[in-house]
Design a protein around this motif. Sequence first.
Motif, PDB file in Angstrom:
ATOM      1  N   LYS A   1       0.780  -0.674  -0.243  1.00 45.11           N
ATOM      2  CA  LYS A   1       0.095  -0.153  -0.325  1.00 45.11           C
ATOM      3  C   LYS A   1       0.906   1.236  -0.152  1.00 45.11           C
ATOM      4  N   SER A   2       2.150   1.366  -1.058  1.00 51.15           N
ATOM      5  CA  SER A   2       3.168   1.870  -1.029  1.00 51.15           C
ATOM      6  C   SER A   2       2.462   2.870  -2.811  1.00 51.15           C
ATOM      7  N   PRO A   3       1.672   3.129  -3.091  1.00 48.36           N
ATOM      8  CA  PRO A   3       2.089   3.468  -4.325  1.00 48.36           C
ATOM      9  C   PRO A   3       2.975   5.364  -4.773  1.00 48.36           C
ATOM     10  N   TRP A   4       2.494   6.165  -3.666  1.00 50.26           N
ATOM     11  CA  TRP A   4       3.739   7.078  -3.493  1.00 50.26           C
ATOM     12  C   TRP A   4       4.623   7.196  -4.202  1.00 50.26           C
ATOM     13  N   LEU A   5       5.618   5.480  -3.545  1.00 52.96           N
ATOM     14  CA  LEU A   5       7.070   5.031  -4.120  1.00 52.96           C
ATOM     15  C   LEU A   5       7.004   5.174  -5.193  1.00 52.96           C
ATOM     16  N   ASN A   6       6.155   4.943  -6.520  1.00 55.81           N
ATOM     17  CA  ASN A   6       6.065   4.758  -7.541  1.00 55.81           C
ATOM     18  C   ASN A   6       5.946   5.942  -8.745  1.00 55.81           C
ATOM     19  N   PRO A   7       7.048   6.160  -9.175  1.00 51.86           N
ATOM     20  CA  PRO A   7       7.021   7.283 -10.154  1.00 51.86           C
ATOM     21  C   PRO A   7       6.345   7.059 -11.140  1.00 51.86           C
ATOM     22  N   ILE A   8       5.625   5.732 -11.478  1.00 51.21           N
ATOM     23  CA  ILE A   8       5.007   5.669 -12.666  1.00 51.21           C
ATOM     24  C   ILE A   8       3.348   6.319 -12.192  1.00 51.21           C
ATOM     25  N   GLU A   9       2.866   6.329 -11.189  1.00 52.63           N
ATOM     26  CA  GLU A   9       1.667   6.589 -10.666  1.00 52.63           C
ATOM     27  C   GLU A   9       1.223   7.485 -10.442  1.00 52.63           C
ATOM     28  N   PRO A  10       2.440   8.677 -10.533  1.00 59.25           N
ATOM     29  CA  PRO A  10       1.757  10.145 -11.063  1.00 59.25           C
ATOM     30  C   PRO A  10       0.961   9.740 -12.704  1.00 59.25           C
ATOM     31  N   LYS A  11       1.950   9.307 -13.645  1.00 60.30           N
ATOM     32  CA  LYS A  11       1.972   9.163 -14.831  1.00 60.30           C
ATOM     33  C   LYS A  11       0.474   8.989 -15.534  1.00 60.30           C
ATOM     34  N   TRP A  12       0.332   7.975 -14.280  1.00 58.22           N
ATOM     35  CA  TRP A  12      -1.226   7.915 -14.663  1.00 58.22           C
ATOM     36  C   TRP A  12      -2.660   8.920 -14.531  1.00 58.22           C
ATOM     37  N   VAL A  13      -2.212   9.000 -13.643  1.00 58.47           N
ATOM     38  CA  VAL A  13      -2.761  10.641 -13.477  1.00 58.47           C
ATOM     39  C   VAL A  13      -3.290  11.760 -14.863  1.00 58.47           C
ATOM     40  N   HIS A  14      -2.112  12.385 -14.839  1.00 59.84           N
ATOM     41  CA  HIS A  14      -1.623  13.069 -15.756  1.00 59.84           C
ATOM     42  C   HIS A  14      -2.411  12.312 -17.303  1.00 59.84           C
ATOM     43  N   GLY A  15      -1.622  11.633 -16.962  1.00 66.97           N
ATOM     44  CA  GLY A  15      -2.413  10.270 -18.593  1.00 66.97           C
ATOM     45  C   GLY A  15      -3.884  10.747 -18.552  1.00 66.97           C
ATOM     46  N   LYS A  16      -4.804   9.950 -17.876  1.00 66.63           N
ATOM     47  CA  LYS A  16      -6.442  10.277 -17.582  1.00 66.63           C
ATOM     48  C   LYS A  16      -6.793  11.860 -17.881  1.00 66.63           C
ATOM     49  N   ARG A  17      -5.962  13.264 -17.338  1.00 71.10           N
ATOM     50  CA  ARG A  17      -6.601  14.617 -17.518  1.00 71.10           C
ATOM     51  C   ARG A  17      -6.532  14.378 -18.934  1.00 71.10           C
ATOM     52  N   ALA A  18      -5.233  14.002 -19.296  1.00 73.82           N
ATOM     53  CA  ALA A  18      -4.344  14.860 -21.043  1.00 73.82           C
ATOM     54  C   ALA A  18      -6.176  14.240 -21.498  1.00 73.82           C
ATOM     55  N   ILE A  19      -6.033  13.127 -21.742  1.00 73.61           N
ATOM     56  CA  ILE A  19      -7.056  12.398 -22.645  1.00 73.61           C
ATOM     57  C   ILE A  19      -8.688  12.692 -22.919  1.00 73.61           C
ATOM     58  N   VAL A  20      -8.688  12.893 -22.007  1.00 75.40           N
ATOM     59  CA  VAL A  20     -10.227  13.267 -21.414  1.00 75.40           C
ATOM     60  C   VAL A  20     -11.340  13.987 -22.586  1.00 75.40           C
ATOM     61  N   ALA A  21     -11.811  13.462 -23.030  1.00 77.42           N
ATOM     62  CA  ALA A  21     -13.214  14.083 -23.855  1.00 77.42           C
ATOM     63  C   ALA A  21     -13.964  14.814 -22.916  1.00 77.42           C
ATOM     64  N   PRO A  22     -14.558  16.059 -22.914  1.00 78.54           N
ATOM     65  CA  PRO A  22     -15.356  16.629 -21.484  1.00 78.54           C
ATOM     66  C   PRO A  22     -16.634  16.850 -21.752  1.00 78.54           C
ATOM     67  N   ASP A  23     -16.664  16.116 -23.154  1.00 80.07           N
ATOM     68  CA  ASP A  23     -18.843  16.420 -23.565  1.00 80.07           C
ATOM     69  C   ASP A  23     -18.947  15.588 -24.099  1.00 80.07           C
ATOM     70  N   ARG A  24     -18.247  14.521 -24.332  1.00 80.53           N
ATOM     71  CA  ARG A  24     -18.897  13.092 -25.326  1.00 80.53           C
ATOM     72  C   ARG A  24     -17.682  11.655 -24.321  1.00 80.53           C
ATOM     73  N   LEU A  25     -18.766  10.579 -24.894  1.00 82.54           N
ATOM     74  CA  LEU A  25     -18.307   9.442 -24.125  1.00 82.54           C
ATOM     75  C   LEU A  25     -17.135   8.836 -25.795  1.00 82.54           C
ATOM     76  N   LEU A  26     -15.775   8.820 -24.833  1.00 85.83           N
ATOM     77  CA  LEU A  26     -14.622   8.023 -26.551  1.00 85.83           C
ATOM     78  C   LEU A  26     -14.965   6.525 -25.992  1.00 85.83           C
ATOM     79  N   SER A  27     -15.013   5.749 -27.333  1.00 90.08           N
ATOM     80  CA  SER A  27     -14.934   4.815 -28.004  1.00 90.08           C
ATOM     81  C   SER A  27     -13.755   3.845 -27.156  1.00 90.08           C
ATOM     82  N   ALA A  28     -13.154   3.013 -26.949  1.00 93.95           N
ATOM     83  CA  ALA A  28     -12.696   1.814 -26.698  1.00 93.95           C
ATOM     84  C   ALA A  28     -11.140   2.369 -28.020  1.00 93.95           C
ATOM     85  N   GLN A  29     -11.401   2.168 -28.771  1.00 94.18           N
ATOM     86  CA  GLN A  29     -10.405   2.466 -29.641  1.00 94.18           C
ATOM     87  C   GLN A  29      -9.983   3.364 -29.653  1.00 94.18           C
ATOM     88  N   GLU A  30     -10.714   4.563 -29.451  1.00 92.99           N
ATOM     89  CA  GLU A  30     -10.392   6.170 -29.083  1.00 92.99           C
ATOM     90  C   GLU A  30      -9.427   6.070 -27.816  1.00 92.99           C
TER      91      GLU A  30
END
Length: 201
Positions: free
Chosen positions: A148-177
Motif C-alpha cells: 500500500k505505497s503507490p507514492w513510491l512508484n513514479p509511474i503512478e502520477p504519470k497515470w494521473v496526468h495521462g487520464k486528465r490529458a486524454i479526457v473528452a469533457p462532453d462525449r463518451l470516447l470509444s475503446a479504440q479512441e
Amino acid sequence: MGLAQTHPTWALAWEAEVWWRRLAQPALHTWCPDRQPLHVQDLTPPRPERAPKALACYGVLVRHGPTPPDQMLLRFVERRPVSRETTAFLAWCSERLAAQGLTAMLLIWDNASWHRSHEVRTWLRQPNHHVKQSGQGVRILACRLPSKSPWLNPIEPKWVHGKRAIVAPDRLLSAQEVRERVYAYYGCADETHLVISEKAA
C-alpha cells in the motif's frame, strides 16, 4: 537503484497496471475565459453497448542513465491482468530493451497477486538462467515495494496526468479512441492486445 546508475547497460523499471475508465471523468483544473466555465459531462453509454467500460493496461517506466529521458512501454490487456499476461508483458519488454543494447532490468513493482504468483516467480528464474548461461538477452531482477505505497512508484502520477490529458469533457470516447489517445500521449506505438486465455480468466 544505485547499482543501475553505475552500469550503463542496466535499466531501472517501475511497473504498474492501470484501468482506463471510459465512463469516469477525472478531477480537472483548467483555465477558462471569464464566465465561460468548462463543464465535464456525465457520461452514459448508448444501448446496446458492447464495448468495455474500462480498459486494463500494463505499463513500465524505464530509466537507464541520468541523461536520457524516461521511456514508457505500454500494452493493453483484453480483459484483466493475470499471471500469464504479466509474463508475456515482461517478455515483450525484455525484447524491446535488448534491442536497445540493455542487459538487465531492475524491476520495481507492488504486491499484486499476479506479481507474487508461483507462475511469475518461476518464469523470472528461467529467462534469467538462460541469459546468465548464454550472455544474450535481458536479466530481470524484481523488487517489491512495501504494501500500500503507490507514492513510491513514479509511474503512478504519470497515470494521473495521462487520464486528465486524454479526457473528452462532453462525449463518451470509444475503446479504440481511448487506446489511441493513451498511446499518443505517452509516445508509444500502438500494439496488439495481450489476450487472456479462457483457462487463465
